[in-house]
Design a protein around this motif. Structure first.
Motif, PDB file in Angstrom:
ATOM      1  N   ILE A 100       0.900  -1.006  -0.192  1.00  0.00           N
ATOM      2  CA  ILE A 100      -0.097  -0.009  -0.079  1.00  0.00           C
ATOM      3  C   ILE A 100       0.794   1.239  -0.124  1.00  0.00           C
ATOM      4  O   ILE A 100       0.128   2.342   0.093  1.00  0.00           O
ATOM      5  N   GLN A 101       2.059   1.218  -0.091  1.00  0.00           N
ATOM      6  CA  GLN A 101       2.947   2.377   0.094  1.00  0.00           C
ATOM      7  C   GLN A 101       2.983   3.303  -0.998  1.00  0.00           C
ATOM      8  O   GLN A 101       2.820   4.526  -0.730  1.00  0.00           O
ATOM      9  N   ILE A 102       2.265   3.135  -2.040  1.00  0.00           N
ATOM     10  CA  ILE A 102       2.066   4.180  -3.088  1.00  0.00           C
ATOM     11  C   ILE A 102       0.696   4.728  -3.182  1.00  0.00           C
ATOM     12  O   ILE A 102       0.176   5.714  -3.797  1.00  0.00           O
ATOM     13  N   CYS A 103      -0.172   4.043  -2.103  1.00  0.00           N
ATOM     14  CA  CYS A 103      -1.622   4.755  -2.053  1.00  0.00           C
ATOM     15  C   CYS A 103      -1.500   6.086  -1.259  1.00  0.00           C
ATOM     16  O   CYS A 103      -0.761   6.103  -0.345  1.00  0.00           O
ATOM     17  N   THR A 104      -2.292   7.001  -1.967  1.00  0.00           N
ATOM     18  CA  THR A 104      -2.348   8.410  -1.200  1.00  0.00           C
ATOM     19  C   THR A 104      -3.282   8.760  -0.261  1.00  0.00           C
ATOM     20  O   THR A 104      -3.180   9.756   0.603  1.00  0.00           O
ATOM     21  N   THR A 105      -4.483   7.860  -0.418  1.00  0.00           N
ATOM     22  CA  THR A 105      -5.487   8.079   0.548  1.00  0.00           C
ATOM     23  C   THR A 105      -5.609   6.896   1.493  1.00  0.00           C
ATOM     24  O   THR A 105      -5.623   5.798   1.052  1.00  0.00           O
ATOM     25  N   LYS A 107      -8.733   5.717   1.765  1.00  0.00           N
ATOM     26  CA  LYS A 107      -9.557   4.774   1.094  1.00  0.00           C
ATOM     27  C   LYS A 107      -9.047   4.053   0.053  1.00  0.00           C
ATOM     28  O   LYS A 107      -9.363   2.649  -0.088  1.00  0.00           O
ATOM     29  N   LYS A 108      -7.979   4.288  -0.482  1.00  0.00           N
ATOM     30  CA  LYS A 108      -7.054   3.727  -1.393  1.00  0.00           C
ATOM     31  C   LYS A 108      -6.461   2.497  -0.662  1.00  0.00           C
ATOM     32  O   LYS A 108      -6.351   1.289  -1.369  1.00  0.00           O
ATOM     33  N   ILE A 109      -5.767   2.836   0.452  1.00  0.00           N
ATOM     34  CA  ILE A 109      -5.188   1.772   1.198  1.00  0.00           C
ATOM     35  C   ILE A 109      -6.120   0.687   1.522  1.00  0.00           C
ATOM     36  O   ILE A 109      -6.023  -0.473   1.302  1.00  0.00           O
ATOM     37  N   TRP A 110      -7.433   1.015   2.121  1.00  0.00           N
ATOM     38  CA  TRP A 110      -8.242   0.131   2.664  1.00  0.00           C
ATOM     39  C   TRP A 110      -8.876  -0.809   1.487  1.00  0.00           C
ATOM     40  O   TRP A 110      -9.287  -1.944   1.353  1.00  0.00           O
ATOM     41  N   ASP A 111      -8.998  -0.175   0.418  1.00  0.00           N
ATOM     42  CA  ASP A 111      -9.554  -0.794  -0.867  1.00  0.00           C
ATOM     43  C   ASP A 111      -8.597  -1.799  -1.486  1.00  0.00           C
ATOM     44  O   ASP A 111      -8.826  -3.063  -1.649  1.00  0.00           O
ATOM     45  N   THR A 112      -7.275  -1.414  -1.515  1.00  0.00           N
ATOM     46  CA  THR A 112      -6.101  -2.292  -1.563  1.00  0.00           C
ATOM     47  C   THR A 112      -5.998  -3.485  -1.069  1.00  0.00           C
ATOM     48  O   THR A 112      -6.008  -4.618  -1.353  1.00  0.00           O
ATOM     49  N   LEU A 113      -6.211  -3.382   0.294  1.00  0.00           N
ATOM     50  CA  LEU A 113      -5.984  -4.625   1.196  1.00  0.00           C
ATOM     51  C   LEU A 113      -7.216  -5.355   1.044  1.00  0.00           C
ATOM     52  O   LEU A 113      -7.078  -6.730   0.988  1.00  0.00           O
TER      53      LEU A 113
END
Length: 133
Positions: A100-105, A107-113
């Motif tokens: 997730i290190q490239i995620c900026t928000t 929401k993007k982190i949670w959705d990626t996981l």
């Protein structure tokens, strides 16, 4: 939903549960409860996206405010967004963080996981259909 083996009664309540890639369904419930207990609005930021700080430009289009354009309320929104990200990221182990290190928000982190550990909504439907048949 399965929980990790071992005694979890000694885990700190001051920091989020640590997620190392195993027992995802256990983690999402623990993480949600932990963050909501800290500040309910942080959970909304994770699920719905960051609190917006926008202004209208010369053409009347909404654009993000720069730091110089922000007032005290906008700075509080930025703080809330940063706090939500901190609580989420601090609960991730090294392998999960690298995803997730490239995620900026948040929401993007949670959705990626969620996609990495549960699959896309189409995959979930396919699993359900396969299980039913």
């Amino acid at each position: 939903m399965s929980a990790p083996p071992g005694n979890w009664e000694e885990q700190s309540t001051d920091r989020p549960p640590l997620f190392n890639g195993h027992y995802y369904s256990w983690l999402i419930n623990r993480m949600r409860d932990h963050i909501i207990e800290e500040d309910y609005q942080l959970w909304d930021i994770i699920v719905d996206g960051p609190l917006a700080t926008m202004k209208k430009n010369a053409e009347g289009v909404d654009v993000p405010k720069t730091r110089a354009d922000c007032n005290a309320e906008d700075l509080r929104k930025w703080e809330k967004n940063a706090k939500a990200k901190k609580w989420l990221v601090c609960g991730l182990g090294l392998d999960e963080y690298s995803r997730i290190q490239i995620c900026t928000t948040t929401k993007k982190i949670w959705d990626t996981l969620q996609v990495d550990h549960e699959g896309t909504p189409q995959v979930k439907r396919s699993r359900g259909t396969l299980l039913y048949s």
